[in-house]
Write an enzyme that holds these catalytic residues in place. Structure first.
Site, PDB file in Angstrom:
ATOM      1  N   HIS A   1       0.792  -1.234   0.000  1.00 22.22           N
ATOM      2  CA  HIS A   1       0.000   0.000   0.000  1.00 22.22           C
ATOM      3  C   HIS A   1       0.825   1.284   0.000  1.00 22.22           C
ATOM      4  O   HIS A   1       0.265   2.362  -0.075  1.00 22.22           O
ATOM      5  CB  HIS A   1      -0.940   0.017   1.214  1.00 22.22           C
ATOM      6  CG  HIS A   1      -0.210   0.302   2.493  1.00 22.22           C
ATOM      7  ND1 HIS A   1       0.445  -0.664   3.190  1.00 22.22           N
ATOM      8  CD2 HIS A   1      -0.013   1.446   3.172  1.00 22.22           C
ATOM      9  CE1 HIS A   1       1.015  -0.135   4.270  1.00 22.22           C
ATOM     10  NE2 HIS A   1       0.755   1.153   4.283  1.00 22.22           N
TER      11      HIS A   1
HETATM   12  C1  UD1 Z   1      -1.482   5.389   6.529  1.00 21.18           C
HETATM   13  C2  UD1 Z   1      -0.126   5.735   7.131  1.00 21.18           C
HETATM   14  C3  UD1 Z   1       0.842   4.590   6.879  1.00 21.18           C
HETATM   15  C4  UD1 Z   1       0.279   3.261   7.334  1.00 21.18           C
HETATM   16  C5  UD1 Z   1      -1.079   3.049   6.656  1.00 21.18           C
HETATM   17  C6  UD1 Z   1      -1.685   1.720   7.089  1.00 21.18           C
HETATM   18  C7  UD1 Z   1       0.418   8.149   7.036  1.00 21.18           C
HETATM   19  C8  UD1 Z   1       1.287   9.142   6.390  1.00 21.18           C
HETATM   20  N1  UD1 Z   1       0.450   6.909   6.488  1.00 21.18           N
HETATM   21  O1  UD1 Z   1      -1.324   5.358   5.126  1.00 21.18           O
HETATM   22  O2  UD1 Z   1       2.036   4.848   7.599  1.00 21.18           O
HETATM   23  O3  UD1 Z   1       1.162   2.215   6.992  1.00 21.18           O
HETATM   24  O4  UD1 Z   1      -1.929   4.133   7.016  1.00 21.18           O
HETATM   25  O5  UD1 Z   1      -2.912   1.478   6.548  1.00 21.18           O
HETATM   26  O6  UD1 Z   1      -0.239   8.450   7.990  1.00 21.18           O
HETATM   27  N2  UD1 Z   1      -8.969   5.225   3.115  1.00 21.18           N
HETATM   28  C9  UD1 Z   1     -10.194   4.598   3.034  1.00 21.18           C
HETATM   29  N3  UD1 Z   1     -10.739   4.097   4.181  1.00 21.18           N
HETATM   30  C10 UD1 Z   1     -10.104   4.206   5.372  1.00 21.18           C
HETATM   31  C11 UD1 Z   1      -8.863   4.853   5.431  1.00 21.18           C
HETATM   32  C12 UD1 Z   1      -8.294   5.353   4.283  1.00 21.18           C
HETATM   33  O7  UD1 Z   1     -10.789   4.465   1.974  1.00 21.18           O
HETATM   34  O8  UD1 Z   1     -10.649   3.756   6.391  1.00 21.18           O
HETATM   35  C13 UD1 Z   1      -8.382   5.767   1.884  1.00 21.18           C
HETATM   36  C14 UD1 Z   1      -8.243   7.292   1.998  1.00 21.18           C
HETATM   37  O9  UD1 Z   1      -9.353   7.924   1.528  1.00 21.18           O
HETATM   38  C15 UD1 Z   1      -7.012   7.568   1.174  1.00 21.18           C
HETATM   39  C16 UD1 Z   1      -6.223   6.285   1.262  1.00 21.18           C
HETATM   40  O10 UD1 Z   1      -7.063   5.274   1.748  1.00 21.18           O
HETATM   41  O11 UD1 Z   1      -7.336   7.820  -0.147  1.00 21.18           O
HETATM   42  C17 UD1 Z   1      -5.037   6.478   2.124  1.00 21.18           C
HETATM   43  O12 UD1 Z   1      -5.381   6.752   3.489  1.00 21.18           O
HETATM   44  P1  UD1 Z   1      -4.404   7.600   4.450  1.00 21.18           P
HETATM   45  O13 UD1 Z   1      -4.768   7.488   5.866  1.00 21.18           O
HETATM   46  O14 UD1 Z   1      -4.230   8.935   3.870  1.00 21.18           O
HETATM   47  O15 UD1 Z   1      -2.992   6.937   4.307  1.00 21.18           O
HETATM   48  P2  UD1 Z   1      -2.591   5.409   4.175  1.00 21.18           P
HETATM   49  O16 UD1 Z   1      -2.089   5.198   2.803  1.00 21.18           O
HETATM   50  O17 UD1 Z   1      -3.648   4.504   4.701  1.00 21.18           O
END
Ligand code: UD1
Length: 387
Positions: free
Chosen positions: A212
């Protein structure tokens, strides 16, 4: 109210999936102490049931006491939203200590908000460094560690990194790896499950993949290459690849991995709850990942792990454990080699023993000695060496 406010109020801040397993053992350990009032603060960085709620259920955690509900956004938006929302909570509740965990945006944001209000901050999982500032998590680690008052490191390399950055030794303590507490806390339930059988697989007869990181999934060309290689891997060994929302959206948009799925060699379930996912890991022949925590869990369990990254903030998993950094063009050969070899035995890493939460509780007790029934314990001994 009088009795409650006399207790030491400890905020446990969590926001994203990898935070929940770090907060859980500490919440339970503090909740058992009459002098402590642990408060779970959920920033809402992760909000889907399968990225958040399922973990609270697996760990027996109560509903968060405070929910900031920040949701998704750019890095600055997400960080800023946590700061604004948490600042209000801090002003209202005035906790004695804010514990932040890991390295996600919520970690750095809560640290900034608390430090500016003069609230004491402790960082659990301090001192890890990839030395790659293209990683948002590395920036979060640096910001958090420079501001935190107490730095609780999972391994000696973390201690060394902090000392080298000029952090006074008196603020650093080697407490161990809290995720091993979580794993041991859940071990019986993990071993009782058979999540693999839902895919028609048998123990030791499959691999698990999780990808991811922005560096692996944001560029369609990079993700396309990686998926093509994973398809080839699935011809050697069936692959279960629970997809993070970030990755899942891109795989769907590009129509990737369709061939292997049709062939029944590759499974793409939604993100899985902790117990079911760890059941897969326990029974996997090998794991392919770009996650931080999974590098540690596989090392602890003695399961070969190929990490699809140029570097790791957890070098002990490579020097002492079962982890190997792997470029995409090396993946297929590395998988073949692992399948040829006998599975390794699990190494022992100092302080990865399931007793980290206990050491953290003692460290907190030491900070607030004499307060409201917290035994006037001596400050917890520092396990810092300069060698
Ligand atoms: C975050 C952490 C990363 C961790 C990862 C685990 C940061 C910088 N990164 O990255 O260190 O390894 O979480 O999962 O904080 N989204 C959903 N549903 C959710 C959560 C997120 O659809 O419940 C989508 C968001 O809309 C976004 C993407 O997933 O488009 C990324 O979510 P985000 O929390 O920004 O960062 P991660 O890539 O999950």
């Amino acid at each position: 109210m009088g009795a409650r406010s006399a207790r030491v109020q400890v905020h446990l801040v969590c926001g994203a999936r990898p935070n929940f397993m770090k907060v859980a053992p500490l919440y339970h350990a503090l909740a058992a102490e009459p002098w402590a009032d642990p408060v779970i603060v959920h920033t809402g960085q992760h909000y889907d049931a399968n990225m958040s709620g399922a973990f609270f259920a697996d760990f027996g955690l109560p509903e968060p006491h405070v929910s900031l509900g920040v949701g998704s956004g750019t890095h600055a938006e997400q960080t800023a939203k946590v700061m604004v929302a948490y600042e209000r909570v801090l002003q209202e509740r005035r906790p004695d200590l804010v514990v932040v965990v890991g390295d996600v945006n919520s970690t750095a944001a809560a640290t900034l908000a608390a430090a500016k209000l003069g609230v004491k901050v402790a960082h659990l999982e301090a001192g890890l460094r990839s030395r790659d500032r293209r990683m948002p998590e590395e920036l979060n680690r640096l910001v958090t560690d420079v501001l935190a008052d107490l730095l609780w490191a999972p391994s000696q390399d973390g201690v060394e990194n902090l000392l080298a950055e000029g952090i006074p030794a008196g603020r650093i303590q080697l407490v161990g790896n809290i995720m091993i507490d979580t794993l041991e806390m859940c071990r019986e339930r993990i071993e009782r499950q058979d999540a693999f059988s839902a895919f028609g697989l048998r123990p030791g007869g499959f691999a698990v993949a999780t990808i991811h990181r922005p560096s692996n999934v944001d560029d369609p060309a990079v993700l396309g290459t990686l998926c093509a290689i994973l398809e080839s891997v699935s011809e050697l060994v069936p692959l279960v690849f629970p997809v993070h929302p970030r990755t899942g959206r891109r795989i769907a948009a590009e129509g990737l991995l369709a061939g292997a799925r049709r062939a029944g060699r590759l499974f793409l379930p939604e993100p899985m709850p902790y117990i079911a996912f760890m059941n897969l890991v326990f029974n996997a022949r090998l794991v392919i990942t770009d996650s931080g925590g999974i590098q540690e869990e596989t090392t602890y369990l003695g399961i070969p792990c190929l990490t699809m990254r140029e570097n790791t903030e957890r070098p002990i998993t490579v020097t002492h454990g079962t982890n190997r950094l792997c470029a995409p063009d090396q993946l297929l050969a590395s998988v073949r080699e692992i399948l040829r070899r006998r599975p390794p035995s699990a190494p022992r890493i100092p302080y990865w023993d399931g007793r980290t939460a206990g050491r953290v509780v003692e460290a907190i007790r030491g900070q607030f000695a004499g307060r409201a029934g917290a035994a006037p314990a001596e400050a917890a001994p520092l396990a810092v060496s300069r060698s």
